[in-house]
Design a protein around this motif. Structure first.
Motif, PDB file in Angstrom:
ATOM      1  N   THR A 140       0.850  -1.189   0.000  1.00 51.85           N
ATOM      2  CA  THR A 140       0.000   0.000   0.000  1.00 51.85           C
ATOM      3  C   THR A 140       0.885   1.237   0.000  1.00 51.85           C
ATOM      4  OG1 THR A 140      -1.731  -1.154   1.238  1.00 51.85           O
ATOM      5  CG2 THR A 140      -1.825   1.249   1.208  1.00 51.85           C
ATOM      6  N   PRO A 141       0.950   1.960  -1.113  1.00 52.75           N
ATOM      7  CA  PRO A 141       1.791   3.166  -1.153  1.00 52.75           C
ATOM      8  C   PRO A 141       1.189   4.293  -0.323  1.00 52.75           C
ATOM      9  CG  PRO A 141       0.557   2.931  -3.201  1.00 52.75           C
ATOM     10  CD  PRO A 141       0.284   1.700  -2.396  1.00 52.75           C
ATOM     11  N   THR A 142       2.038   5.038   0.329  1.00 50.80           N
ATOM     12  CA  THR A 142       1.584   6.150   1.162  1.00 50.80           C
ATOM     13  C   THR A 142       1.987   7.507   0.591  1.00 50.80           C
ATOM     14  OG1 THR A 142       3.594   5.964   2.508  1.00 50.80           O
ATOM     15  CG2 THR A 142       1.645   4.760   3.263  1.00 50.80           C
ATOM     16  N   ALA A 143       2.784   7.494  -0.473  1.00 52.95           N
ATOM     17  CA  ALA A 143       3.224   8.747  -1.077  1.00 52.95           C
ATOM     18  C   ALA A 143       3.212   8.608  -2.595  1.00 52.95           C
ATOM     19  CB  ALA A 143       4.625   9.105  -0.587  1.00 52.95           C
ATOM     20  N   ALA A 144       3.042   9.747  -3.252  1.00 46.37           N
ATOM     21  CA  ALA A 144       3.058   9.749  -4.714  1.00 46.37           C
ATOM     22  C   ALA A 144       4.481   9.509  -5.208  1.00 46.37           C
ATOM     23  CB  ALA A 144       2.515  11.070  -5.233  1.00 46.37           C
ATOM     24  N   GLY A 145       4.596   9.010  -6.421  1.00 51.55           N
ATOM     25  CA  GLY A 145       5.900   8.721  -7.007  1.00 51.55           C
ATOM     26  C   GLY A 145       5.802   7.532  -7.943  1.00 51.55           C
ATOM     27  N   THR A 146       6.930   6.893  -8.182  1.00 57.21           N
ATOM     28  CA  THR A 146       6.976   5.714  -9.036  1.00 57.21           C
ATOM     29  C   THR A 146       7.587   4.555  -8.273  1.00 57.21           C
ATOM     30  OG1 THR A 146       7.188   7.036 -11.044  1.00 57.21           O
ATOM     31  CG2 THR A 146       7.838   4.734 -11.191  1.00 57.21           C
ATOM     32  N   LEU A 147       6.900   3.422  -8.285  1.00 58.42           N
ATOM     33  CA  LEU A 147       7.391   2.221  -7.619  1.00 58.42           C
ATOM     34  C   LEU A 147       8.199   1.390  -8.613  1.00 58.42           C
ATOM     35  CD1 LEU A 147       4.143   1.078  -5.750  1.00 58.42           C
ATOM     36  CD2 LEU A 147       5.929   2.627  -4.923  1.00 58.42           C
ATOM     37  N   SER A 148       9.395   1.008  -8.207  1.00 56.08           N
ATOM     38  CA  SER A 148      10.204   0.063  -8.983  1.00 56.08           C
ATOM     39  C   SER A 148      10.119  -1.282  -8.273  1.00 56.08           C
ATOM     40  CB  SER A 148      11.659   0.528  -9.070  1.00 56.08           C
ATOM     41  OG  SER A 148      11.741   1.745  -9.803  1.00 56.08           O
ATOM     42  N   VAL A 149       9.567  -2.259  -8.958  1.00 54.17           N
ATOM     43  CA  VAL A 149       9.240  -3.521  -8.300  1.00 54.17           C
ATOM     44  C   VAL A 149       9.871  -4.686  -9.058  1.00 54.17           C
ATOM     45  CG1 VAL A 149       7.376  -4.970  -7.415  1.00 54.17           C
ATOM     46  CG2 VAL A 149       7.025  -2.505  -7.663  1.00 54.17           C
ATOM     47  N   TYR A 150      10.510  -5.569  -8.309  1.00 56.85           N
ATOM     48  CA  TYR A 150      11.042  -6.793  -8.897  1.00 56.85           C
ATOM     49  C   TYR A 150      10.971  -7.907  -7.858  1.00 56.85           C
ATOM     50  CZ  TYR A 150      15.390  -5.776  -6.321  1.00 56.85           C
ATOM     51  OH  TYR A 150      16.305  -5.507  -5.339  1.00 56.85           O
ATOM     52  N   ALA A 151      11.188  -9.128  -8.305  1.00 54.33           N
ATOM     53  CA  ALA A 151      11.105 -10.285  -7.410  1.00 54.33           C
ATOM     54  C   ALA A 151      12.352 -11.142  -7.561  1.00 54.33           C
ATOM     55  CB  ALA A 151       9.863 -11.107  -7.719  1.00 54.33           C
ATOM     56  N   VAL A 152      12.697 -11.813  -6.468  1.00 58.31           N
ATOM     57  CA  VAL A 152      13.824 -12.757  -6.460  1.00 58.31           C
ATOM     58  C   VAL A 152      13.320 -14.086  -5.917  1.00 58.31           C
ATOM     59  CG1 VAL A 152      16.108 -13.284  -5.538  1.00 58.31           C
ATOM     60  CG2 VAL A 152      15.524 -10.917  -6.139  1.00 58.31           C
ATOM     61  N   TYR A 153      13.618 -15.152  -6.659  1.00 57.18           N
ATOM     62  CA  TYR A 153      13.219 -16.495  -6.220  1.00 57.18           C
ATOM     63  C   TYR A 153      14.471 -17.344  -6.047  1.00 57.18           C
ATOM     64  CZ  TYR A 153      11.097 -21.106  -6.060  1.00 57.18           C
ATOM     65  OH  TYR A 153      10.726 -22.373  -5.683  1.00 57.18           O
ATOM     66  N   GLN A 154      14.604 -17.939  -4.874  1.00 59.78           N
ATOM     67  CA  GLN A 154      15.770 -18.762  -4.549  1.00 59.78           C
ATOM     68  C   GLN A 154      15.496 -20.195  -4.995  1.00 59.78           C
ATOM     69  OE1 GLN A 154      18.214 -16.874  -3.111  1.00 59.78           O
ATOM     70  NE2 GLN A 154      19.692 -18.542  -3.463  1.00 59.78           N
ATOM     71  N   VAL A 155      16.128 -20.606  -6.080  1.00 59.20           N
ATOM     72  CA  VAL A 155      15.946 -21.960  -6.598  1.00 59.20           C
ATOM     73  C   VAL A 155      16.660 -22.963  -5.714  1.00 59.20           C
ATOM     74  CG1 VAL A 155      16.282 -23.489  -8.586  1.00 59.20           C
ATOM     75  CG2 VAL A 155      15.742 -21.064  -8.942  1.00 59.20           C
ATOM     76  N   SER A 156      17.877 -22.635  -5.313  1.00 62.22           N
ATOM     77  CA  SER A 156      18.672 -23.482  -4.416  1.00 62.22           C
ATOM     78  C   SER A 156      19.565 -22.574  -3.593  1.00 62.22           C
ATOM     79  CB  SER A 156      19.505 -24.483  -5.225  1.00 62.22           C
ATOM     80  OG  SER A 156      20.500 -23.800  -5.972  1.00 62.22           O
ATOM     81  N   SER A 157      20.439 -23.164  -2.801  1.00 59.64           N
ATOM     82  CA  SER A 157      21.322 -22.358  -1.962  1.00 59.64           C
ATOM     83  C   SER A 157      22.315 -21.549  -2.780  1.00 59.64           C
ATOM     84  CB  SER A 157      22.072 -23.257  -0.979  1.00 59.64           C
ATOM     85  OG  SER A 157      22.840 -24.230  -1.684  1.00 59.64           O
ATOM     86  N   THR A 158      22.506 -21.949  -4.027  1.00 57.67           N
ATOM     87  CA  THR A 158      23.499 -21.261  -4.858  1.00 57.67           C
ATOM     88  C   THR A 158      22.901 -20.611  -6.108  1.00 57.67           C
ATOM     89  OG1 THR A 158      23.979 -23.344  -6.002  1.00 57.67           O
ATOM     90  CG2 THR A 158      25.366 -22.791  -4.103  1.00 57.67           C
ATOM     91  N   VAL A 159      21.622 -20.901  -6.376  1.00 58.39           N
ATOM     92  CA  VAL A 159      21.006 -20.392  -7.590  1.00 58.39           C
ATOM     93  C   VAL A 159      19.753 -19.578  -7.249  1.00 58.39           C
ATOM     94  CG1 VAL A 159      19.928 -20.987  -9.792  1.00 58.39           C
ATOM     95  CG2 VAL A 159      21.853 -22.344  -8.937  1.00 58.39           C
ATOM     96  N   SER A 160      19.653 -18.363  -7.786  1.00 58.60           N
ATOM     97  CA  SER A 160      18.462 -17.538  -7.613  1.00 58.60           C
ATOM     98  C   SER A 160      18.088 -16.915  -8.954  1.00 58.60           C
ATOM     99  CB  SER A 160      18.690 -16.439  -6.576  1.00 58.60           C
ATOM    100  OG  SER A 160      19.706 -15.550  -7.001  1.00 58.60           O
ATOM    101  N   LEU A 161      16.807 -16.614  -9.094  1.00 56.29           N
ATOM    102  CA  LEU A 161      16.297 -15.994 -10.311  1.00 56.29           C
ATOM    103  C   LEU A 161      15.718 -14.628  -9.960  1.00 56.29           C
ATOM    104  CD1 LEU A 161      14.407 -19.057 -11.857  1.00 56.29           C
ATOM    105  CD2 LEU A 161      16.669 -18.194 -12.497  1.00 56.29           C
ATOM    106  N   THR A 162      16.003 -13.626 -10.774  1.00 54.54           N
ATOM    107  CA  THR A 162      15.500 -12.276 -10.562  1.00 54.54           C
ATOM    108  C   THR A 162      14.633 -11.873 -11.747  1.00 54.54           C
ATOM    109  OG1 THR A 162      17.450 -11.659  -9.273  1.00 54.54           O
ATOM    110  CG2 THR A 162      16.108  -9.859 -10.168  1.00 54.54           C
ATOM    111  N   SER A 163      13.465 -11.311 -11.461  1.00 57.02           N
ATOM    112  CA  SER A 163      12.546 -10.899 -12.521  1.00 57.02           C
ATOM    113  C   SER A 163      12.967  -9.563 -13.117  1.00 57.02           C
ATOM    114  CB  SER A 163      11.135 -10.765 -11.956  1.00 57.02           C
ATOM    115  OG  SER A 163      11.044  -9.584 -11.165  1.00 57.02           O
ATOM    116  N   PRO A 164      12.472  -9.252 -14.309  1.00 58.08           N
ATOM    117  CA  PRO A 164      12.618  -7.879 -14.804  1.00 58.08           C
ATOM    118  C   PRO A 164      11.875  -6.925 -13.870  1.00 58.08           C
ATOM    119  CG  PRO A 164      11.991  -9.379 -16.578  1.00 58.08           C
ATOM    120  CD  PRO A 164      11.834 -10.142 -15.293  1.00 58.08           C
ATOM    121  N   THR A 165      12.306  -5.685 -13.809  1.00 52.44           N
ATOM    122  CA  THR A 165      11.683  -4.673 -12.952  1.00 52.44           C
ATOM    123  C   THR A 165      10.499  -4.024 -13.672  1.00 52.44           C
ATOM    124  OG1 THR A 165      13.778  -4.204 -11.839  1.00 52.44           O
ATOM    125  CG2 THR A 165      12.060  -2.515 -11.697  1.00 52.44           C
ATOM    126  N   ILE A 166       9.400  -3.853 -12.937  1.00 49.02           N
ATOM    127  CA  ILE A 166       8.247  -3.139 -13.477  1.00 49.02           C
ATOM    128  C   ILE A 166       8.116  -1.802 -12.747  1.00 49.02           C
ATOM    129  CG2 ILE A 166       7.021  -5.233 -14.163  1.00 49.02           C
ATOM    130  CD1 ILE A 166       5.248  -4.922 -11.674  1.00 49.02           C
TER     131      ILE A 166
END
Length: 349
Positions: free
Chosen positions: A82-108
């Motif tokens: 829930t945003p409390t101020a005007a502006g632009t949100l930069s949002v991305y996600a990180v998923y940990q596949v294993s202890s050594t491998v992670s995937l990062t999404s493109p930023t929206i």
């Protein structure tokens, strides 16, 4: 025999290799997880909005609650924000596949506009009748709501063999699928759970929580027997498909009320019962509401004026007006009540 055994062995090995290859592709025909994407339930937002994010793998697996979502580099605990101020949100996600491998999404990017919130009121439409033996139950429940909040706008819609019968309400009864009396409706489309006197919180709770982005204010006056009602509607964000409904209501109508409940002393009838908020007229062209036209955008104001002729013998002080805005489904988004001589300001929160 040895040749047969050898042939069988080759066939078994081939089947195993084939199965192994299928399993490497996911077994169910899905691809292996190699990338993730993130989306939101809106492409733009207003301050105070609840934004939901969805994270999915290239294999269509839903990772929304297992991936870590970052908003402007800050990790979220859930997939809501829930945003409390005007502006632009930069949002991305990180998923940990294993202890050594992670995937990062493109930023929206999600632009956030400063919205306007208004005081939240609940509309209670009480389908009732002086002849209705169980209707005092809802009247009593309404009195209990009013002990807990001043943010209830009440309309008593009398039907049947009743001096206050409002015949045009048949349109509303069709809208809600009315099956009997009494029936209490909250914000026009939600039925008040039976027994209403035990579910007062259902009505009261609709005055709290997320504040609406629509505010109403009336400027009313009376000259002689003519009441002028000016309804102003202000928008705290962009809207479409809205309608305005305006009612004329009357208080202090004394008439015996049939009663088979334990309320009001359990007497039957209740002699000289004070009927309040009785629907006497709708001022809009339709009881379902008139289209709100023009720019229904943030900070915009829609204004419309109405007149109501106060019946002979009726005191202007007993007349008041209810105005509310409904969406395309008929649900009331916010409401307001005003006396015949009120001058109101918007209730900005």
């Amino acid at each position: 025999m040895k040749k047969l055994h050898l042939l069988f062995a080759f066939l078994t090995f081939g089947l195993f290799v084939s199965c192994s290859k299928d399993n490497n592709n996911g077994g169910d025909g899905s691809a292996a997880l190699q990338s993730i994407t993130i989306t939101a339930n809106t492409t733009d937002a207003y301050t105070g909005d609840n934004i939901q994010f969805t994270v999915k793998g290239n294999n269509n697996a839903d990772l929304s609650t297992s991936a870590v979502i970052y908003v402007n580099t800050t990790p979220l605990v859930t997939n809501f924000f829930t945003p409390t101020a005007a502006g632009t949100l930069s949002v991305y996600a990180v998923y940990q596949v294993s202890s050594t491998v992670s995937l990062t999404s493109p930023t929206i990017q999600i632009p956030v506009t400063q919205g306007i919130s208004f005081n939240k009121r609940v509309l209670i439409e009480d389908y009732t009748g002086t002849w209705c033996q169980y209707c005092p139950r809802v009247s009593y429940a309404i009195s209990q709501v009013r002990l807990q909040t001043t943010d209830a706008v009440v309309v008593a819609i009398h039907r049947g063999s009743d001096p206050y019968n409002f015949a045009a309400a048949s349109t509303l009864e069709t809208l809600i699928g009315l099956t009997g009396y009494p029936t209490g409706m909250l914000n026009r489309k939600t039925e008040w759970n039976y027994p209403e006197n035990n579910n007062v919180a259902q009505a009261v709770n609709l005055t709290s929580g997320t504040n609406p982005r629509i505010g109403l204010a009336m400027t009313n006056s009376v000259v002689g027997s003519t009441a002028t009602v000016q309804v102003n509607v202000k928008f705290g964000k962009n809207f479409s498909g809205l309608k305005l409904v305006v009612y004329a209501l009357e208080d202090n109508l004394l008439y015996n009320q049939t009663n088979s409940t334990s309320f009001y002393g359990g007497v039957n009838p209740i002699v000289g019962f004070n009927h309040k908020d009785v629907l006497r007229a709708f001022l809009t062209t339709s009881i379902l509401g008139d289209d709100i036209t023009g720019a229904t955008t943030t900070n915009g104001v829609f204004t419309k004026s109405f007149t109501y002729t106060i019946p002979a013998g009726t005191q202007a002080s007993n007349i008041h007006f209810a105005a509310f805005v409904v969406d395309s489904t008929g649900k009331a988004l916010n409401s307001r009540d005003a006396s015949s001589t009120d001058t109101q300001a918007f209730e900005v929160e």
